[in-house]
Write a protein that holds these residues in place. Sequence first.
Motif, PDB file in Angstrom:
ATOM      1  N   GLY A 251      44.517  47.590 -14.761  1.00 30.49           N
ATOM      2  CA  GLY A 251      44.728  46.583 -15.792  1.00 30.49           C
ATOM      3  C   GLY A 251      46.057  45.872 -15.641  1.00 30.49           C
ATOM      4  O   GLY A 251      46.893  46.216 -14.789  1.00 30.49           O
ATOM      5  N   GLY A 252      46.259  44.892 -16.489  1.00 28.03           N
ATOM      6  CA  GLY A 252      47.512  44.149 -16.469  1.00 28.03           C
ATOM      7  C   GLY A 252      47.762  43.492 -17.815  1.00 28.03           C
ATOM      8  O   GLY A 252      46.817  43.151 -18.538  1.00 28.03           O
ATOM      9  N   PHE A 253      49.029  43.327 -18.154  1.00 22.77           N
ATOM     10  CA  PHE A 253      49.372  42.662 -19.410  1.00 22.77           C
ATOM     11  C   PHE A 253      50.743  42.027 -19.282  1.00 22.77           C
ATOM     12  O   PHE A 253      51.528  42.347 -18.386  1.00 22.77           O
ATOM     13  N   VAL A 254      51.030  41.115 -20.183  1.00 23.69           N
ATOM     14  CA  VAL A 254      52.345  40.498 -20.301  1.00 23.69           C
ATOM     15  C   VAL A 254      52.911  40.927 -21.643  1.00 23.69           C
ATOM     16  O   VAL A 254      52.243  40.783 -22.679  1.00 23.69           O
TER      17      VAL A 254
ATOM     18  N   PRO B   2      52.546  50.373 -24.026  1.00 19.20           N
ATOM     19  CA  PRO B   2      52.557  48.918 -23.862  1.00 19.20           C
ATOM     20  C   PRO B   2      52.481  48.190 -25.195  1.00 19.20           C
ATOM     21  O   PRO B   2      51.789  48.633 -26.126  1.00 19.20           O
ATOM     22  N   ILE B   3      53.206  47.089 -25.289  1.00 21.29           N
ATOM     23  CA  ILE B   3      53.144  46.193 -26.448  1.00 21.29           C
ATOM     24  C   ILE B   3      52.795  44.810 -25.893  1.00 21.29           C
ATOM     25  O   ILE B   3      53.685  44.004 -25.606  1.00 21.29           O
ATOM     26  N   PRO B   4      51.514  44.530 -25.713  1.00 26.29           N
ATOM     27  CA  PRO B   4      51.138  43.292 -25.010  1.00 26.29           C
ATOM     28  C   PRO B   4      51.202  42.045 -25.879  1.00 26.29           C
ATOM     29  O   PRO B   4      50.854  42.071 -27.055  1.00 26.29           O
ATOM     30  N   ASP B   5      51.671  40.951 -25.269  1.00 20.79           N
ATOM     31  CA  ASP B   5      51.530  39.619 -25.848  1.00 20.79           C
ATOM     32  C   ASP B   5      50.290  38.936 -25.275  1.00 20.79           C
ATOM     33  O   ASP B   5      49.714  38.058 -25.913  1.00 20.79           O
ATOM     34  N   HIS B   6      49.931  39.331 -24.069  1.00 21.18           N
ATOM     35  CA  HIS B   6      48.737  38.791 -23.410  1.00 21.18           C
ATOM     36  C   HIS B   6      48.159  39.893 -22.534  1.00 21.18           C
ATOM     37  O   HIS B   6      48.908  40.610 -21.859  1.00 21.18           O
ATOM     38  N   ILE B   7      46.841  40.034 -22.553  1.00 20.15           N
ATOM     39  CA  ILE B   7      46.183  41.008 -21.690  1.00 20.15           C
ATOM     40  C   ILE B   7      45.411  40.262 -20.618  1.00 20.15           C
ATOM     41  O   ILE B   7      44.622  39.353 -20.918  1.00 20.15           O
TER      42      ILE B   7
END
Length: 510
Positions: free
Chosen positions: A279-282, A292-297
């Motif tokens: 996975g990945g996130f911003v 993780p505290i994502p703003d965008h996934i």
Amino acid sequence: MEPGQRKPFSQNVTVFHGRWLPEAAMPVGYAALIDAYDLNVPMPTTLAAIGQRHRVYQADGWNLYTPRHKPDADLEGHLVFALRYEGLDLAVLKTLFCTVGPEPVTAIVKASPTGAYARRLWFLYEWLLNERLDLPDATQGSYAPVVDPARQWTIEPTTSSRHRVKNNLPGTPAFCPMVFRTPALDDFVARRLGDEARRLIADVPADLLARTAAFLLLKDSRSSFEIEGEDPPQDRIQRWGRVIGEAGRRPIDRVELERLQRIVIGDARFVHLGLRVEGGFVGEHDRLSGAPIPDHISARHEDLPTLIDGLTAFDRGAARHLDPVLAAAVLAFGFVYIHPFEDGNGRLHRYLIHHVLAERGFNPPGLVFPVSAVILDRIADYRRVLETYSRRLLPHIQWRPTDRGNVEVENETADFYRYFDATPHVEFLFECVARTVDVDLPAETAFLRTYDNFKARVQAIIDMPDRLLDLLFRFLRQNDGKLSKRAREREFAALTDEEVARIEAIYENT
């Protein structure tokens, strides 16, 4: 109750899914369909409702229509309303079609086989789901455009004789963001900014233009790293600048994107190269737990090959038939939302802007628009544009944290990255390109003319190497045309008071 419908359509409400309406009104079209069928899909930016007044108006993210616009309270009524007044939201339509199944759509077509809206829905069902409905080919009815060209940007159509429609969708089922027509976009396209830039530099001497181009290219490369919070060595900035200068020479596909990622990363000892395998996130990590505290996934790694294939098809197909700036924004922002790599996505996202503009001949030959530099100047606006979709997308992604501080997505999300409203992204990129034409390009050529004049006049009175002339000009520019006491005591201690006065006068008059 119809198949797939979970609750009745809404009546008059003042709050809808957490959004206040300007008055008590009945949600219709996409809003009604999302609510009634409990669709897990980002809400359109602007929703529609039937108000009490006898005038159409817009307020607070709602288009309010009059009671005479009220659709029938069934699937067909709200679908036809959406197509007629709201344009196409492909993510909502595909999610709805998957929810209700083929029977209701088949029934709509059978009830109105020559109706333009019925045939458009029929085409969209088969196009989006790659599933043929149990219907014979249409034999009657005027050919209707799938997308209303007065409402959203389209390409030259191809004919679908089965449905008797003109397919003018600006993409393929694998990747087809939509862009609404707005007064701002109409004005930008009409300006023909590429032609303006060519006229602007038509009389610039070749050597001056070459230096302007080199400066703008380096400025763009450096700014692209700064946007990511990086301060790399000069050779890495120059290397990426050379890559930007070659944009548009190769078609975009997975191999080319992976080649570019290797160049932009440089030292890959701690970075996985190629498409992500997790996975990945911003966003950020919790300082205590590391969660993780994502703003965008980002898109699921399982979906990356088909999503990249969709980008490739867009670049080689629809992008060549859209306005270059519009196509560049759709491709580049689509890429950055997908976020296919572990690192390097931001710089490749901005590279794709250069790729489309160069490939389409939008730039004057040998010149790169310093889009990254403008984005850096407008970084808050840039982030707001990215959030116009990320914030609406995030609540619809079901994810869990992994023990490596990453995210694992647990629901199907690929269509969220294929179909989104790219209107704000296109408007933002047009603003950036216009800034380069209106401000940056003339400012840089004017600066070089001024510098060349200053240099020639100083050399006429003092024999000074180019390196010191550059430093002298920079010191004067930084100190409002005066040579500081420190500079006079150190780098330029050999100058007399009279020479300093003459140099300052030359600077003031150039």
